[in-house]
Design an enzyme around this catalytic site. Structure first.
Site, mmCIF file in Angstrom:
data_model
loop_
_atom_site.group_PDB
_atom_site.id
_atom_site.type_symbol
_atom_site.label_atom_id
_atom_site.label_comp_id
_atom_site.label_asym_id
_atom_site.label_seq_id
_atom_site.Cartn_x
_atom_site.Cartn_y
_atom_site.Cartn_z
ATOM 1 N N LYS A 208 0.839 -1.199 0.000
ATOM 2 C CA LYS A 208 0.000 0.000 0.000
ATOM 3 C C LYS A 208 0.878 1.254 0.000
ATOM 4 O O LYS A 208 0.675 2.162 -0.774
ATOM 5 C CB LYS A 208 -0.924 -0.032 1.216
ATOM 6 N N GLU A 214 10.592 -4.656 4.507
ATOM 7 C CA GLU A 214 10.674 -6.040 4.042
ATOM 8 C C GLU A 214 10.400 -6.131 2.538
ATOM 9 O O GLU A 214 11.118 -6.808 1.785
ATOM 10 C CB GLU A 214 9.636 -6.919 4.771
ATOM 11 N N GLY A 269 -4.805 -1.892 4.968
ATOM 12 C CA GLY A 269 -4.037 -3.039 4.479
ATOM 13 C C GLY A 269 -4.731 -4.366 4.764
ATOM 14 O O GLY A 269 -4.824 -5.242 3.899
ATOM 15 N N ARG A 270 -5.248 -4.523 5.970
ATOM 16 C CA ARG A 270 -5.855 -5.821 6.337
ATOM 17 C C ARG A 270 -7.228 -6.019 5.727
ATOM 18 O O ARG A 270 -7.837 -7.075 5.899
ATOM 19 C CB ARG A 270 -5.905 -5.940 7.862
ATOM 20 N N GLU A 355 -4.926 -6.409 14.875
ATOM 21 C CA GLU A 355 -4.410 -5.110 14.435
ATOM 22 C C GLU A 355 -5.549 -4.079 14.432
ATOM 23 O O GLU A 355 -5.334 -2.893 14.678
ATOM 24 C CB GLU A 355 -3.753 -5.199 13.045
ATOM 25 N N HIS A 386 -4.406 -33.038 18.129
ATOM 26 C CA HIS A 386 -3.248 -33.771 18.656
ATOM 27 C C HIS A 386 -2.249 -32.803 19.273
ATOM 28 O O HIS A 386 -1.076 -33.115 19.402
ATOM 29 C CB HIS A 386 -2.623 -34.591 17.527
ATOM 30 N N LYS A 515 9.307 -0.418 14.277
ATOM 31 C CA LYS A 515 9.910 -0.204 12.953
ATOM 32 C C LYS A 515 10.995 0.869 13.050
ATOM 33 O O LYS A 515 12.084 0.728 12.499
ATOM 34 C CB LYS A 515 8.854 0.270 11.953
HETATM 35 O O1 F6P Z 1 3.203 -2.721 9.816
HETATM 36 C C1 F6P Z 1 1.837 -2.907 9.679
HETATM 37 C C2 F6P Z 1 1.365 -2.608 8.313
HETATM 38 O O2 F6P Z 1 1.274 -1.234 8.108
HETATM 39 C C3 F6P Z 1 0.033 -3.280 8.051
HETATM 40 O O3 F6P Z 1 -1.037 -2.566 8.505
HETATM 41 C C4 F6P Z 1 0.073 -3.464 6.581
HETATM 42 O O4 F6P Z 1 -0.866 -4.401 6.148
HETATM 43 C C5 F6P Z 1 1.500 -3.908 6.392
HETATM 44 O O5 F6P Z 1 2.222 -3.130 7.314
HETATM 45 C C6 F6P Z 1 2.066 -3.768 5.026
HETATM 46 O O6 F6P Z 1 2.008 -2.453 4.578
HETATM 47 P P1 F6P Z 1 2.238 -2.073 3.067
HETATM 48 O O7 F6P Z 1 1.145 -2.721 2.272
HETATM 49 O O8 F6P Z 1 2.158 -0.587 3.021
HETATM 50 O O9 F6P Z 1 3.568 -2.580 2.647
#
Ligand code: F6P
Length: 545
Positions: A208, A214, A269-270, A355, A386, A515
């Site tokens: 987003k 990452e 995002g979620r 979240e 199990h 972060k």
């Molecule tokens: O760190 C949390 C977050 O902001 C989530 O809410 C989001 O889904 C995820 O990181 C990834 O964010 P992006 O889509 O901006 O890379």
């Protein structure tokens, strides 16, 4: 009036006393008796968008449910539903509307007509790409067909698409395989690459914000992998798509405008798998399948919006959550799907619920005196039987469970296996409720040939107290539409709970501090002089920088 030193009390709308008294009574009651009560059965079997909810096996008597429903009416949350459709600024701390329902809508409120048009044109562009890749019209740099799609993203840009792609395995198209890479741990990408060919692999950079460490790191590594394999710089664009609100950053990465689909600030995002963030889903099951997923969610949206409180499935799940968290003081909630391909559902729901509603201040920024989101956890049955089911049956925690069943065993290629699966799931729900007393435990030991005195000593270890609550959600077949409806159901449950708790379900400030610290610690690991705390310093010292 609440001051900053006095945490805000639970917004009870005058129902605190009656609900607390009933909670004390129902906690001491019998789930089995309650579930047999004709009023409970009349009030607790709900259906929506192809799903049946049996909410009868709870520590909740019919009059308590009535009080909860009155509490819901008094709270005004039912009137607030419209805000998910009309573009109101629900996400107040980020000053944004919340419009994920628009992503699966057939029409729009006039206040969000331009957003609706943008969604429709994005769907059309997604379609063109999916068709082009499936048909081979968009080959890789060497002219070979694209056979593998790798979604690079994390959080909402990974969990939803990954879970849906896995859940809909029976609907996968033969044209391409879809993979996911999320973790900054290089082992994630490196474990994928050996199985892929640079000539036939397409990466989707899904973010987003396109500011996520990452995702940016993995995207750069993927680009380097292609370059190292001889893909000319000028042809890299044939191997990258991107989805983001940050179109400029995608362009700076070298992705041409045609290969970039937009996202919008009004989608969290979620809540984004319904947008182009779900492109990987469309590659896996085709655009028709993706539209079917949207249609299922749309049907649940209509139910959420229109069904009266008594029959409203998301509202019922939310009221159960409020009941257990705020009146029976449960701190955990398990979701256990009896369907192998739903293995990623608990992880997806963790982000959705924890979240969204893992918050400690209300809309006004006041700290709250009451509990909000419980810890959500779970895994597929029968595997969990199990493992952690021991705690569910004999542990000391109150842990309501949602069991998810797919019931049309006859339509499977292995009806016997599916019947075994369902029998296991139904028996777990029943065993949680009925348990086993000491006399029966002793008798079962004696029947196994164990001497009476030993059986008497062992029996307490076999006792299962029962009286543990669960809901069951069932659907005949987990089609794309059924899955879409299930996910929208949990989204709307999350919305209602957040409104009851008077928190903002659509921001996530809590993830930011770590972060920022990560960037400073990364600099220290690279040799920059910095001091944090003794534990962190010692671990940095032991690093290889
Ligand atoms: O760190 C949390 C977050 O902001 C989530 O809410 C989001 O889904 C995820 O990181 C990834 O964010 P992006 O889509 O901006 O890379």
């Amino acid at each position: 009036m609440t001051t900053s030193s006095t945490p805000a009390p639970f917004p009870d709308y005058g129902f605190q006393q009656v609900l607390s008294q009933r909670a004390a009574r129902d906690r001491a009651g019998s789930v089995e008796q309650i579930s047999r009560d004709p009023d409970t059965r009349r009030l607790s079997l709900l259906s929506a968008a192809g799903w049946q909810l049996d909410a009868s096996r709870h520590l909740l008597q019919p009059d308590s449910l009535q009080s909860l429903l009155e509490f819901a009416h008094a709270s005004g949350v039912l009137d607030e539903r419209e805000a998910l459709f009309d573009g109101s600024t629900l996400n107040t701390t980020e000053d944004r509307p919340v419009l994920h329902t628009l992503l699966r809508s057939n029409n729009s409120h006039k206040a969000v007509a331009s957003e609706f048009a943008a969604v429709q044109s994005t769907l059309a562009r997604m379609d063109t790409w999916v068709t082009g890749i499936h048909s081979g019209d968009h080959p890789g740099y060497s002219g070979q067909r694209i056979t593998d799609i790798v979604n690079i993203g994390i959080g909402g840009s990974d969990l939803g698409p990954r879970m849906v792609v896995e859940a809909l395995k029976p609907y996968h198209r033969a044209e391409c395989r879809v993979h996911f890479c999320a973790n900054v741990d290089p082992d994630d990408l490196h474990s994928l690459l050996p199985g892929l060919s640079p000539e036939t692999t397409l990466f989707i950079i899904c973010s987003k914000t396109l500011r996520t460490e990452e995702t940016l790191y993995n995207a750069r590594r993927a680009r380097q992998w292609l370059l190292d394999a001889g893909v000319p710089q000028s042809a890299l664009y044939k191997h990258f798509l991107a989805v983001s609100t940050n179109l400029q950053a995608a362009a700076e990465f070298g992705i041409p405008a045609d290969n970039i689909l937009p996202m919008w600030d009004w989608v969290g995002g979620r809540y984004s798998l319904w947008s182009a963030i779900g492109w990987s889903i469309a590659f896996a099951i085709g655009m028709d399948g993706f539209r079917e997923l949207l249609a299922g969610a749309r049907e649940m949206d209509a139910h959420f919006r229109d069904a009266p409180a008594e029959q409203n499935m998301p509202l019922r799940l939310s009221l159960l959550e409020i009941w257990y968290v705020n009146f029976l003081h449960a701190q955990v909630h398990a979701v256990i799907p009896y369907y192998q391909h739903l293995t990623r559902l608990p992880a997806f729901l963790q982000q959705l619920s924890m979240e969204s509603n893992g918050k400690r201040v209300n809309h006004l920024g006041e700290s709250v005196s009451y509990a909000t989101a419980p810890v959500l956890w779970g895994d597929v049955g029968t595997n969990g039987q199990h493992s952690f089911h021991q705690l569910l049956h004999q542990g000391t925690l109150l842990c309501p469970v949602d069991f998810i069943f797919v019931t049309d065993t006859g339509s499977s290629v292995d009806p016997e296996g599916k019947r075994r699966l369902l029998a296991n799931g139904l028996s777990q729900a029943r065993a949680l409720m009925v348990g086993r007393n000491e006399a029966d435990s002793r008798a079962s030991l004696v029947a196994r040939g164990i001497a009476a005195d030993k059986a008497a000593a062992l029996a307490p270890h076999l006792v299962i107290p029962g009286n543990r609550p669960c809901s069951t959600l069932s659907t005949p077949v987990l089609s794309p539409a059924a899955l879409g409806a299930l996910l929208a159901l949990y989204e709307h449950k999350t919305f209602f709970s957040g409104r009851f708790w008077q928190i903002n379900s659509f921001d996530q400030w809590g993830v930011e501090l770590g972060k920022a610290m990560g960037a400073e610690i990364y600099a220290a690991l690279n040799g920059q002089i910095a001091s944090f705390d003794p534990s962190t310093d010692a671990l940095i010292e032991s690093g290889d920088a």
